[in-house]
Design a protein around this motif. Structure first.
Motif, mmCIF file in Angstrom:
data_model
loop_
_atom_site.group_PDB
_atom_site.id
_atom_site.type_symbol
_atom_site.label_atom_id
_atom_site.label_comp_id
_atom_site.label_asym_id
_atom_site.label_seq_id
_atom_site.Cartn_x
_atom_site.Cartn_y
_atom_site.Cartn_z
ATOM 1 N N PHE A 174 6.267 101.494 63.185
ATOM 2 C CA PHE A 174 6.432 102.741 64.328
ATOM 3 C C PHE A 174 7.723 103.779 63.791
ATOM 4 C CE2 PHE A 174 4.466 100.688 68.131
ATOM 5 C CZ PHE A 174 3.431 100.534 67.542
ATOM 6 N N VAL A 181 -2.834 103.042 66.303
ATOM 7 C CA VAL A 181 -2.298 101.671 66.531
ATOM 8 C C VAL A 181 -3.446 100.735 67.184
ATOM 9 C CG1 VAL A 181 -0.798 100.669 68.213
ATOM 10 C CG2 VAL A 181 -0.216 102.604 67.176
ATOM 11 N N LEU A 197 2.729 111.180 71.242
ATOM 12 C CA LEU A 197 1.549 110.420 72.167
ATOM 13 C C LEU A 197 0.551 111.280 72.797
ATOM 14 C CD1 LEU A 197 0.619 107.507 72.637
ATOM 15 C CD2 LEU A 197 2.395 107.417 74.320
ATOM 16 N N TYR A 253 7.779 102.160 72.932
ATOM 17 C CA TYR A 253 8.505 102.402 71.911
ATOM 18 C C TYR A 253 9.385 103.694 71.758
ATOM 19 C CZ TYR A 253 9.890 104.404 67.402
ATOM 20 O OH TYR A 253 10.497 104.934 66.228
ATOM 21 N N ASN A 254 8.934 104.625 72.438
ATOM 22 C CA ASN A 254 9.278 106.180 72.627
ATOM 23 C C ASN A 254 10.493 105.934 73.674
ATOM 24 O OD1 ASN A 254 7.805 107.308 70.766
ATOM 25 N ND2 ASN A 254 6.305 108.252 72.262
ATOM 26 N N VAL A 302 3.220 102.197 72.853
ATOM 27 C CA VAL A 302 3.714 103.417 72.004
ATOM 28 C C VAL A 302 4.785 103.982 73.084
ATOM 29 C CG1 VAL A 302 3.176 105.640 70.855
ATOM 30 C CG2 VAL A 302 1.559 103.734 70.546
ATOM 31 N N LEU A 344 -0.517 110.639 65.163
ATOM 32 C CA LEU A 344 -1.156 109.353 65.841
ATOM 33 C C LEU A 344 -2.639 109.718 66.336
ATOM 34 C CD1 LEU A 344 -1.156 106.567 66.953
ATOM 35 C CD2 LEU A 344 0.112 107.313 68.763
#
Length: 297
Positions: free
Chosen positions: A152, A214, A189, A178-179, A175, A162
Motif C-alpha cells: 500500500f 486490492v 479511493l 490505511y488512509n 483501504v 486503484l
C-alpha cells in the motif's frame, strides 16, 4: 500452497461483504412472532443456533468428497461448539449471500458465515463477537513486471490508480483504514455501486485501465492462479503481493448479543492457543494471523 478449485462462482460480489445487502435485509425487520421461521430454539436447556453457510465458498465452508461439511470457518465453529455446553450449532446450506442475509433478517438463521470483514455499519446492524473467527490475507495486484510497487505504501507514494471498490465492501474499509493511518501518503479511493467491480478489477488491471487492485489472497489463488479458475486467463499478466491481514467475523443476529458474547470468549481462547493459526495453515496453506492486521475502530 494452492488449493484446488471447487467450482467457485463466476461472479463474486465483494467477498461476502456487501453492506448494501446487509442494510436491505435489516430494513425488512423481524416479526414479533416468528415461530414458523424457528430462530434459536431451546431443547432440554440447550439452545440451538441455526448457522447458514453458502455454496461455492471453498475453503471456508464446503462438503468434502465424502459429503462431510468442513472448511476453515466450519471447523472453527465446531471447536467453539465443543466448548459451549449451553449451545448446539445446526448448519444449513443457504445457497448464496442473498439467501443468507434474508434468512438472518427474517429469523430463519441466527448466524451467517460469509468471510465477513468488520465495518462500522455492520457492527451497528448485527451482533459481532469482539474476537475474530479468522483472518483473510489481503494484497495488491499489479501488472506483471511492475517495479517498485509491492504494498500500500509504495502504491500510494507512486500515486498510481486503484481500481474502484464497491461502496460498503470490506475491502473499501481496508483501504480507508490505511488512509486514516497514513494521512500524508494516501491512496486515491474510489467507491462504486457496481457489484461486478470485484471481478472486473482483474481484467481492468491486466488491460491497463487501472494500475492496481486490492484483493484477498485466497480468492486470487482460487480464481486467478488455480488451473480452471474463472479468471485464470489473466494469471500470466499479473503479480500479487501480500500486504495485510483482515480479521473476519461470524455475523450474528442483532437480538442475539449473548450468542456473540459466548462465541467471542471461545474464539479468544482458540486464537491464544494457536488453534486458529493451525486451521489457517491447514485450509489456506499459510498462517494469515502472522501478518500485520487492520485494526478495527
Amino acid at each position: 500452497m494452492i488449493m484446488k478449485n471447487r467450482g467457485f462462482i463466476k461472479k463474486v460480489t465483494g467477498l461476502g461483504l456487501v453492506f448494501a445487502l446487509a442494510l436491505s435485509t435489516v430494513a425488512c425487520g423481524k416479526s414479533a412472532d416468528n415461530s414458523s421461521a424457528a430462530s434459536t430454539e431451546v431443547e432440554e436447556g440447550v439452545k440451538k443456533v441455526k448457522v447458514a453457510w453458502q455454496s461455492n465458498s471453498y475453503p471456508l465452508a464446503y462438503e468434502d468428497d465424502n459429503g462431510n461439511l468442513t472448511g476453515y470457518e466450519i471447523e472453527v465453529l465446531k471447536l467453539v461448539d465443543e466448548q459451549l455446553a449451553d449451545y448446539e450449532f445446526e448448519y444449513e446450506l443457504a445457497g448464496g449471500q442473498d439467501a443468507q442475509y434474508a434468512g438472518l433478517s427474517s429469523g430463519k438463521y441466527d448466524l451467517v458465515l460469509s468471510n465477513a470483514f468488520y465495518t462500522k455499519e455492520r457492527d451497528e446492524a448485527y451482533s459481532l463477537p469482539k474476537n475474530p473467527l479468522g483472518a483473510s490475507l489481503v494484497g495488491i495486484i499489479v501488472p506483471k513486471g511492475t517495479e517498485g510497487i509491492k504494498d500500500f505504501e509504495s502504491a500510494a507514494k507512486a500515486g498510481i490508480k486503484l481500481a474502484p471498490i464497491l461502496a460498503g465492501d470490506g475491502l473499501y474499509y481496508v483501504v480507508y483504514k490505511y488512509n486514516e493511518e497514513n494521512p500524508d501518503n494516501q491512496i486515491a479511493l474510489e467507491a462504486t455501486d457496481s457489484s461486478d467491480s470485484f471481478m472486473n478489477a482483474i481484467s481492468w488491471v491486466a488491460d491497463g485501465r487501472y494500475d492496481f487492485a486490492v484483493w484477498p489472497k485466497n480468492y486470487y489463488e482460487q480464481l486467478v492462479v488455480a488451473d480452471g479458475g474463472d479468471l485464470h486467463e489473466y494469471n500470466d499478466k499479473l503479480d500479487f503481493y501480500d500486504c495485510r491481514s483482515v480479521y473476519t467475523y461470524p455475523i450474528i443476529s442483532k437480538d442475539k448479543p449473548e450468542v456473540a458474547e459466548a462465541i467471542s470468549g471461545v474464539l479468544g481462547s482458540l486464537k491464544e492457543e494457536g488453534k486458529l493459526s493451525e486451521l489457517s495453515e491447514k485450509f489456506y496453506g499459510y498462517d494469515a494471523f502472522k501478518y500485520d492486521t487492520v485494526k478495527n475502530d
